[in-house]
Write an enzyme that holds these catalytic residues in place. Structure first.
Site, mmCIF file in Angstrom:
data_model
loop_
_atom_site.group_PDB
_atom_site.id
_atom_site.type_symbol
_atom_site.label_atom_id
_atom_site.label_comp_id
_atom_site.label_asym_id
_atom_site.label_seq_id
_atom_site.Cartn_x
_atom_site.Cartn_y
_atom_site.Cartn_z
ATOM 1 C CD GLU A 146 37.381 38.140 20.351
ATOM 2 O OE1 GLU A 146 36.398 38.424 21.044
ATOM 3 O OE2 GLU A 146 38.060 37.108 20.520
ATOM 4 C CD GLU A 240 34.064 34.929 24.310
ATOM 5 O OE1 GLU A 240 35.000 34.210 23.931
ATOM 6 O OE2 GLU A 240 34.076 36.172 24.212
#
Length: 282
Positions: A146, A240
């Site tokens: 990420e 998220e």
């Protein structure tokens, strides 16, 4: 596509004490949950696997390096310890019944040395990911790296750099987690960033610009979903966000206020938005 939600909305670490939230997650239309893994030795892998199966949910796993762990550190001993930690995390992910381990797994979040990354750090990261490829293959797990925004890391910020990193690693089980929250800060266009990294995308976090409910802010979701379709992505879309008062976790995510009426509303209102977006393009 499948829709998931991070358990960070409820807890920093998912344990047997938290399985009671799973029926509600399922009832609101999610296909799976994303659980955190920071310490493989204490990760409740079997509990998570069994609880997800009982509730008809799949599982993905997110992780980050804690202080003292780094694939890009100059210290050989730190790198060796970090590689073993990553191998252990991959094995724990598989034990939990998951095939996806995602996160900024290069150096600790918030590590900002006041300079740009070096060529040596880049090389160490590439070599590190290549060295765990055998563990990924043996466990049937995909690693999605990420990029984070510039306020959380100096090492990997943009889709273009994430794509270049994957090109250098050159292994089919190593790809990118694309997060619209971070991309909203770092990309000229979120959709163009997604297209740029397209063939490497293994996982997507569908997050609003303020970590609030998807669809409630200024992320250009029509363009984002057009890009998702253009790159042929058909994997997970995970909401998220973070609980508003979870101590160190909320502090690490810089959550200093109530973003929405409740943390749960981010998930349970957000899933309706995602389902509408998916349905309008089917």
């Amino acid at each position: 596509m499948k829709c998931g939600v991070t358990t960070y909305i409820w807890t920093a670490e998912f344990t047997e004490a938290h399985v009671g939230v799973l029926p509600r997650i399922k009832a609101h239309g999610f296909d799976g949950v994303e659980v955190s893994l920071f310490r493989p030795a204490t990760f409740a892998a079997r509990v998570i696997r069994d609880a997800c199966r009982t509730n008809g949910l799949e599982c993905t796993v997110t992780s980050a390096f804690t202080p003292g762990l780094s694939l890009i550190a100059e210290d050989v001993a730190v790198r060796a310890r970090s590689l073993q930690h990553l191998r252990d995390a991959i094995e724990a992910t598989a034990e939990a019944g998951s095939t996806m381990l995602a996160g900024p797994l290069y150096c600790p979040v918030g590590e900002l040395p006041g300079r740009r990354r070096t060529d040596d750090e880049w090389r160490r990261a590439v070599e590190g990911y290549q060295s765990v490829a055998d563990t990924l293959d043996a466990c049937g797990v995909t690693l999605a790296i990420e990029p984070l925004n510039r306020f959380e890391t100096y090492f990997l910020n943009t889709a273009a750099d994430a794509a270049a990193l994957c090109d250098a690693v050159a292994h089919p089980s190593v790809g990118v987690l694309f997060d619209t929250f971070h991309a909203n800060i770092e990309e000229k266009s979120i959709a163009e960033g997604l297209r740029r990294v397209g063939r490497h995308v293994k996982h997507i976090h569908t997050c609003e610009n303020d970590r609030g409910t998807p669809g409630s802010g200024h992320v250009e979701w029509d363009d984002v979903f057009a890009a998702i379709r253009a790159i042929g992505y058909d994997g997970w879309l995970v909401i998220e966000s973070f609980g508003f008062a979870l101590g160190d976790l909320s502090a690490a995510a810089a959550i200093w206020r109530d973003i929405e009426p409740s943390p749960e509303s981010i998930a349970f209102d957000g899933i309706r938005f995602l389902r509408r977006q998916i349905a309008s393009r089917s």
